[in-house]
Design an enzyme around this catalytic site. Structure first.
Site, PDB file in Angstrom:
ATOM      1  N   GLU A   1     -39.432  47.236  12.225  1.00 33.97           N
ATOM      2  CA  GLU A   1     -40.236  47.999  13.221  1.00 33.97           C
ATOM      3  C   GLU A   1     -40.839  49.390  12.622  1.00 33.97           C
ATOM      4  OE1 GLU A   1     -41.123  46.926  16.098  1.00 33.97           O
ATOM      5  OE2 GLU A   1     -39.996  44.971  15.984  1.00 33.97           O
TER       6      GLU A   1
ATOM      7  N   SER B   1     -38.843   1.104  31.224  1.00 35.17           N
ATOM      8  CA  SER B   1     -40.232   0.510  32.345  1.00 35.17           C
ATOM      9  C   SER B   1     -40.690   1.453  33.079  1.00 35.17           C
ATOM     10  CB  SER B   1     -39.468  -0.531  33.224  1.00 35.17           C
ATOM     11  OG  SER B   1     -39.075  -1.600  32.334  1.00 35.17           O
TER      12      SER B   1
END
Length: 763
Positions: free
Chosen positions: A76, A374
């Site tokens: 940072e 299914s």
């Protein structure tokens, strides 16, 4: 001249005072607390939870391993100890980089400026990228630099920065992501945390492990480049796994009502607002229907306990214990989920992501990916209907062997191991017949079926293989539920939505997401699929819905995978579509003869019974324009001519306008010619041979039998309001359920079953 001097004096005074409102009191940083916990309201405006962030203990800088602060400085603010409030070299470098890119690519905020923005969000709102905000940020950073030493500033930063998922401060983050105190963080863990402040949601290691690892490795490379660690240490850390714990506490009271939904809302809000979400006590009106959520939680738990007690067959799996300690590999006991959406706008009405949030915070609604069996078949039939096939069309239901290349073959099976010679498209879907479905998918094209499913909401890639038609596709329950909305809403799909609006304490609306809808299917095609799935409830694999007492308009499809390891039911009314799934995190059979109809459908029926208590039942779907109804000859599937007298029971059928078969009168002596089934596009891939599999077979498949649930728990009482009766989908009589757990369907033609045993089944 005087005006100029006055202007300079005014600017100087404004700078010194941080504008007209004055500078914030940076002295209170030592006792800083966040602004408030956002409150969650249900869709009726009643509070049910909050998003209180986790506040870890304040840890002294000297208690942390050296590599922890060094990782944050490298990521940072590499010259943190060399500059004041502003790093002028970084400002110039960022300006040149952004000019070269033509957009905002690189920031220039120092650690002190970030601390100022996080500590005083009411004065320096992070979401506003304006010159005035940046200047105020610099001025407050100067105040901080004037009152605190560099080590004190770094300590304040580490204790107050936001790390995502409600974790604020290095101690809370260490506990949340790794389950350890910050004083025990090793180098790769420290690098991962140092990469989070740039984008807590984007680099969340649970949601986005690939991006998180890339960001961690970048931080390690920066530390190596800046001589903060040795090349050997950097290489070893890059090879380390993420080691993020699955069971992590995110907020106070996060195991209360609808906890999986609360965390989903938190993630969405953090994606939108970032760490400013916790700056004030926002009021978030969500889409949740607390009555349906309560019914879903209770009915799912009721069915899970019934299964474990042996009510649906002998249960041999591990049983749930509320006081159990679960390891990081996940749960071993039977799990389940429920998710329900409004059909018209995608509003999430209920969201149950697992059995016990305290033991497993893994959200199976969004994050699990299981084969659906299914439940995928409606996409095959929707594709065929859109391509010109009709519901009365006969399909071949005879033994089938398909070449997979080389000497490998696949022979799909029906659930009962029988072949009926010939069935209609309607019956094949109503009774979940596998072999006719595979033939139909080959006739219309597997790629076309995949395209329909993707447009509906199933995420690609969908496997380009024959078994895809039988649900070898792995999807999340949320995907599958959203993909069914086009069937329920005349072809219009809806994206799931969890938030209706966000307001400040004074009532100002700061975010109000609109529903996202998309056109997926022709309305007439969607209606035809729904008409068949209504009949699946009346006499097919979803009869448990009626047996449980739900009598309103409903359509739905079951799904079951190999050996009954996954049990699905997706059902919908004209207002709500909901999915129920049950299974183990590590797939294994639930009980013998487990199907979606026996295991999952009763949960759907009972919770929807409770949902419609005290509210009017919706009217059934009406045929849209483009749909015609006709009487057909059951032997041929052709439309009976007006006035034709038949010797058998004629059937009602629905067709797309302009796509009905020609009219006949079979008993008048008129010859009838109709192909028994669509043939595959590539006839070399298929052959009508006895079922067998040679060389590396892929999984076979069986069709589900209609559900019968005599052992299921007693259904909830019927709703107090009188539901509208649902018209019978077809003239075919509804069979009386058999006493066995999985009754067989009476075949049309019953050839002698082949003596060879079928391969392992997948439905």
């Amino acid at each position: 001249m005087v005006a100029g001097v006055a202007g300079i004096f005014f600017i100087g005074a404004a700078w010194a005072r941080c504008g007209l409102a004055g500078c914030p009191d940076v002295g209170r940083l030592a006792s800083y607390q966040p602004g408030g916990a956002p409150v969650l309201l249900d869709r009726d405006g009643k509070p049910f939870a909050d998003l209180a962030p986790v506040e870890g203990e304040v840890v002294p800088l000297k208690s942390l391993p050296r590599h922890v602060p060094q990782a944050f400085i490298a990521a940072e603010d590499r010259r943190f100890y060399e500059h004041g409030a502003v790093d002028l070299r970084r400002v110039v470098g960022a300006l040149l980089a952004n000019l070269k890119a033509g957009s905002y690519e690189e920031g220039s905020s120092t650690l002190t400026m970030q601390l100022a923005r996080n500590a005083f969000p009411d004065r320096i709102p992070g979401q506003r990228r304006t010159l005035g905000r940046k200047l105020l940020e610099v001025r407050v950073a100067q105040e901080i630099e004037g009152q605190f030493s560099k080590d004190e500033i770094l300590e304040l930063y580490l204790n107050h920065i936001y790390f995502g998922n409600g974790a604020r401060g290095i101690e809370a983050a260490a506990q949340h992501y790794f389950g350890i105190p910050a004083s025990k963080l090793d180098l790769p863990q420290a690098a991962l945390l140092a990469g989070l402040p740039k984008g807590p949601s984007h680099y969340d290691p649970r949601r986005n492990p690939k991006q998180a690892r890339e960001r961690r490795d970048l931080v390690l490379s920066l530390m190596e480049e800046q001589k903060r660690i040795t090349p050997e240490a950097a290489a070893a850390a890059r090879n380390a796994p993420l080691r993020v714990v699955r069971k992590a506490r995110t907020a106070r009271g996060d195991d209360g009502f609808a906890p999986y939904f609360v965390e989903e809302v938190r993630r969405e809000l953090e994606d939108h607002f970032g760490d400013t979400l916790y700056d004030e006590t926002l009021r978030i009106t969500t889409t949740l229907d607390t009555a349906l959520q309560k019914a879903a939680e209770e009915e799912l738990d009721r069915q899970l306990r019934a299964v474990e007690a042996g009510a649906l067959g002998r249960f041999t799996g591990p049983r749930y214990v509320a006081a159990a300690v679960v390891d990081e590999e996940g749960t071993t006991y039977l799990q389940g989920i429920v998710v329900a959406l409004r059909v018209d706008n995608g509003d999430v009405l209920a969201w149950v992501g697992g059995r016990d949030f305290r033991q497993s915070r893994f959200d199976r609604v969004r994050s699990s990916r299981r084969q659906v069996g299914s439940a995928f078949k409606p996409f095959v039939y929707a594709t065929a209907l859109a391509a010109g096939h009709s519901l009365s069309e006969p399909l071949s239901d005879q033994p089938l062997r398909m070449s997979l290349g080389g000497r490998r073959y696949w022979a799909p099976q029906n659930f009962d191991g029988r072949f009926e010679g010939q069935v209609t498209l309607r019956d094949a879907l109503v009774r979940s017949k596998n072999v006719p479905t595979v033939r139909l998918a080959q006739a219309v094209g597997v790629a076309q079926v995949a395209g329909t499913a993707e447009r509906a909401g199933i995420e690609p890639p969908i496997p380009d293989e024959p078994s895809m038609a039988l649900g070898t596709v792995s999807v999340s329950p949320l995907e599958l539920t959203a993909a069914y909305t086009p069937f329920a809403a005349y072809g219009e799909g809806a994206k799931p939505r969890t938030v209706l609006r966000v307001e400040r304490p004074d009532g100002e609306v700061v975010w109000e997401p609109e529903p996202e809808r998309r056109h997926v299917l022709d309305p007439a095609v969607a209606y035809l699929v729904t008409d068949v799935l209504r009949e699946a409830i009346a006499r097919g694999t979803g009869t448990a819905v009626r047996q449980a007492g739900f009598q309103g308009p409903v359509a739905g499809k079951t799904g079951t995978t190999n050996d009954g390891a996954d049990a699905w039911f997706v059902g919908y009314t004209p207002e709500v579509v909901a999915t129920v799934w049950m299974g183990f995190d590590q797939p294994r059979p639930i009980v013998p003869q487990a199907t979606g109809g026996r295991v999952a459908a009763p949960v759907w029926a009972r919770m929807m019974l409770r949902f419609y208590q005290g509210r009017p039942m919706p009217k059934a779907w009406a045929p849209p324009s483009g749909v015609i109804e006709a009487t057909v000859d059951p032997a041929t599937g052709l439309v009976l001519a007006s006035g034709c007298q038949t010797q058998g029971a004629a059937r009602r059928e629905v067709f797309l306008a302009g796509n009905a078969p020609r009219e006949i009168c079979p008993w008048s002596g008129e010859p009838v010619f109709y192909a028994p089934s669509p043939e595959p596009l590539d006839e070399e891939l298929m052959a009508d041979l006895p079922p067998e599999v040679t060389e590396e077979p892929i999984e076979g498949a069986r069709a589900e039998a209609p559900s019968s649930d005599p052992a299921a728990p007693t259904p909830s009482p019927a709703p107090s309001s009188t539901p509208l009766p649902e018209p019978t989908p077809s003239a075919a009589p509804t069979p009386v359920p058999a006493a066995t757990p999985t009754p067989e369907v009476a075949p049309i033609v019953e050839p002698t079953p082949t003596p060879s045993p079928p391969p392992p089944s997948l439905n």
